[in-house]
Motif scaffolding. Structure first.
Motif, PDB file in Angstrom:
ATOM      1  N   CYS A  81       0.510  -1.267  -0.558  1.00  0.00           N
ATOM      2  CA  CYS A  81      -0.313   0.121   0.348  1.00  0.00           C
ATOM      3  C   CYS A  81       1.141   1.248   0.025  1.00  0.00           C
ATOM      4  CB  CYS A  81      -0.534   0.059   1.544  1.00  0.00           C
ATOM      5  SG  CYS A  81      -2.006  -1.586   0.966  1.00  0.00           S
ATOM      6  N   LEU A  82       1.089   1.913   0.910  1.00  0.00           N
ATOM      7  CA  LEU A  82       1.822   3.052   0.939  1.00  0.00           C
ATOM      8  C   LEU A  82       3.434   2.951   1.335  1.00  0.00           C
ATOM      9  CD1 LEU A  82      -1.052   5.811   2.515  1.00  0.00           C
ATOM     10  CD2 LEU A  82      -0.736   5.373  -0.270  1.00  0.00           C
ATOM     11  N   ASN A  83       3.521   2.131   2.481  1.00  0.00           N
ATOM     12  CA  ASN A  83       5.059   1.729   2.506  1.00  0.00           C
ATOM     13  C   ASN A  83       5.421   2.764   3.560  1.00  0.00           C
ATOM     14  OD1 ASN A  83       6.942   0.093   3.196  1.00  0.00           O
ATOM     15  ND2 ASN A  83       7.732   0.650   0.705  1.00  0.00           N
ATOM     16  N   MET A  84       4.700   3.424   4.416  1.00  0.00           N
ATOM     17  CA  MET A  84       4.977   3.826   5.409  1.00  0.00           C
ATOM     18  C   MET A  84       5.625   3.429   7.110  1.00  0.00           C
ATOM     19  SD  MET A  84       2.634   7.814   4.640  1.00  0.00           S
ATOM     20  CE  MET A  84       2.540   8.855   2.350  1.00  0.00           C
ATOM     21  N   SER A  85       6.239   5.036   7.147  1.00  0.00           N
ATOM     22  CA  SER A  85       6.917   4.019   8.989  1.00  0.00           C
ATOM     23  C   SER A  85       5.669   3.752   9.488  1.00  0.00           C
ATOM     24  CB  SER A  85       8.042   5.225   8.992  1.00  0.00           C
ATOM     25  OG  SER A  85       7.085   6.523   9.445  1.00  0.00           O
ATOM     26  N   THR A  86       6.033   3.531  10.967  1.00  0.00           N
ATOM     27  CA  THR A  86       4.904   3.231  11.397  1.00  0.00           C
ATOM     28  C   THR A  86       5.018   4.280  13.306  1.00  0.00           C
ATOM     29  OG1 THR A  86       7.517   1.882  13.002  1.00  0.00           O
ATOM     30  CG2 THR A  86       5.371   0.237  11.742  1.00  0.00           C
TER      31      THR A  86
END
Length: 486
Positions: free
Chosen positions: A445-450
């Motif tokens: 999906c967006l593959n952003m950080s936690t």
């Protein structure tokens, strides 16, 4: 073993207590059901409770409580907590509400029900979302049964041969009246499914070697590697990965099919909530089997990389012997097939409700069945199961979120007490946080950080809850919103 047994007991006790509570606050009565009011011999067909339970169980079970539970077990025995409490407080409530709301709206598809309570925009979103999800489910539950059947048969009958056979069966089950194929075959498949689950559980509890190998939750506390071996975060990845084993929006697309065949509202608790708890128990068994058979989460994760079908075959044949292994494997084959056929059938019904196409006419059913199965057959030639499962899992849990919010609005607008409304609104809030967090952080999906995904998921969930309270309590109290037009 102790952790597993406690989880199983809590699941059973939770069903006995919480399902009766929600049945009571829902105010089940003796009103005439759609199947009794206008049976059509195709989709509105009265059936007995035990048959409806098996149909609902096999509709919703699929690969979710097996493959999803095995993948979730890569986070260790902690997955038991999500399976148990997700089933009791989320999945059971979701399935009961979706089924009973459909029954009280003349068997309407879930997309139409969501449109009634969440507005015209959500109606269109749900129509498209439901059809896409159902076809994805049909595709997911076509390829893996074919692969498993290929393992059991001579090499000349390869996976492509069995895929064609499965798709032909799906067309027949989608097109014919529900009591002609589904109503007759499901009790047989149900026996395979039950034998498989009981067999695996029996071996783990009776065989001393497996009993000793069953990990306990407290053994993982403070131990390095207690998390996923690839360092995949448990929140919200595990809650999406397990999917059908705890809560599933796909179930809401199946419940109307059974709601059209009920002869009494009093069947709802056993059929809808009961089938979800049965699926939760199956997921619990498979999660335990995964961590027990492979010994640790790293070994299980490595085995899953070689294919879920191979893992299932290894567990069944090793733990239950040749005869038991074949019976268990047949149960695993029955699970996806008996969800794939009803997924395509539900897609037909959803489209029919969308465009108001009478399904009593065989030509109309054929007009919808052919393109639905044709699109599904084309998709089977694209992509691998792991990729398709990730997209299915997220869309599945997002659909569950929408259905729970619709259920909360339904309960409030029909005069149910606040406690009933929040029995749907609270799991809806939780699933909102899960769905948004996963979408932001997942690689596909967006593959952003936690660091961004966690607070954003919580913020959106709180916003949704605030909007629900504002619209349903403040705005309606002041007569700003008209229930007939919203």
């Amino acid at each position: 073993m102790i952790t597993f047994l406690i989880s199983l007991v809590v699941l059973v006790v939770g069903f006995a207590l919480y399902s009766r509570l929600i049945e009571r606050v829902f105010r089940v009565d003796d009103r005439q059901t759609p199947a009794v009011a206008h049976p059509d011999g195709v989709d509105y067909t009265p059936m007995k409770t035990w048959r409806l339970f098996l149909i609902q169980l096999l509709n919703i079970a699929g690969l979710g409580p097996i493959f999803g539970a095995l993948a979730g077990a890569c986070w260790g025995p902690r997955v038991y907590l999500w399976i148990v409490f997700g089933t009791i407080l989320g999945g059971g409530v979701h399935d009961f509400l979706s089924g009973m709301m459909s029954e009280r709206h003349d068997g309407a598809s879930i997309s139409e029900i969501v449109g009634i309570y969440l507005g015209k925009f959500m109606l269109q979103v749900m129509r498209v979302f439901s059809v896409v999800l159902l076809i994805l489910v049909g595709v997911n539950f076509s390829k893996n049964p074919a692969q498993l059947l290929a393992i059991l048969t001579p090499e000349t009958l390869d996976a492509n041969f069995w895929l064609a056979v499965v798709l032909i069966y799906y067309f027949i089950a989608t097109f014919l009246p529900i009591d002609k194929v589904i109503g007759k075959l499901y009790p047989i498949f149900g026996a395979c499914l039950i034998i498989m689950a009981l067999g695996l559980m029996g071996v783990m509890l009776i065989d001393p070697s497996y009993r000793a190998a069953m990990p306990e939750m407290w053994q993982y506390i403070g131990v390095e590697g207690m998390g996923h071996p690839t360092n995949t975060p448990i929140w919200a990845q595990m809650f999406v990965t397990v999917a059908c084993g705890a809560i599933s929006g796909f179930h809401a697309t199946q419940s109307p099919m059974v709601a059209r065949c009920m002869t009494s509202e009093k069947e709802g608790r056993k059929v809808f909530y009961g089938a979800m708890v049965a699926e939760g128990a199956i997921a619990l068994v498979w999660a335990a089997a995964g961590v027990t058979f492979y010994g640790n989460v790293a070994a299980l994760n490595e085995a899953l990389a070689g294919g879920q079908s191979v893992v299932v075959e290894n567990i069944c044949s090793s733990m239950m012997g040749p005869v038991g292994g074949v019976l268990a494997l047949l149960g695993v084959i029955a699970c996806p097939i008996t969800s794939g056929d009803t997924a395509f059938r539900s897609a037909r019904l959803t489209i029919a409700d969308w465009f108001k196409i009478d399904q009593g006419n065989w030509k109309n059913r054929l007009l919808l069945s052919v393109p639905v199965l044709g699109i599904g057959a084309l998709i089977t030639q694209w992509g691998d199961f792991a990729t398709l499962w990730k997209y299915f899992s997220w869309s599945n849990q997002t659909l569950a979120m929408m259905v729970l919010w619709a259920g909360a609005v339904y309960l409030h607008r029909n005069g149910f007490p606040p406690v009933a409304c929040f029995m749907a609104a609270l799991p809806a809030t939780f699933m909102s946080a899960v769905s948004v967090t996963y979408f932001v952080q997942a690689p596909e999906c967006l593959n952003m950080s936690t660091t961004l995904a966690y607070p954003l998921g919580i913020l959106v969930a709180a916003l949704f809850l605030g909007i629900f309270i504002w619209r349903e309590w403040v705005m309606r109290k002041n007569d700003v919103l008209n229930p007939a037009t919203v």
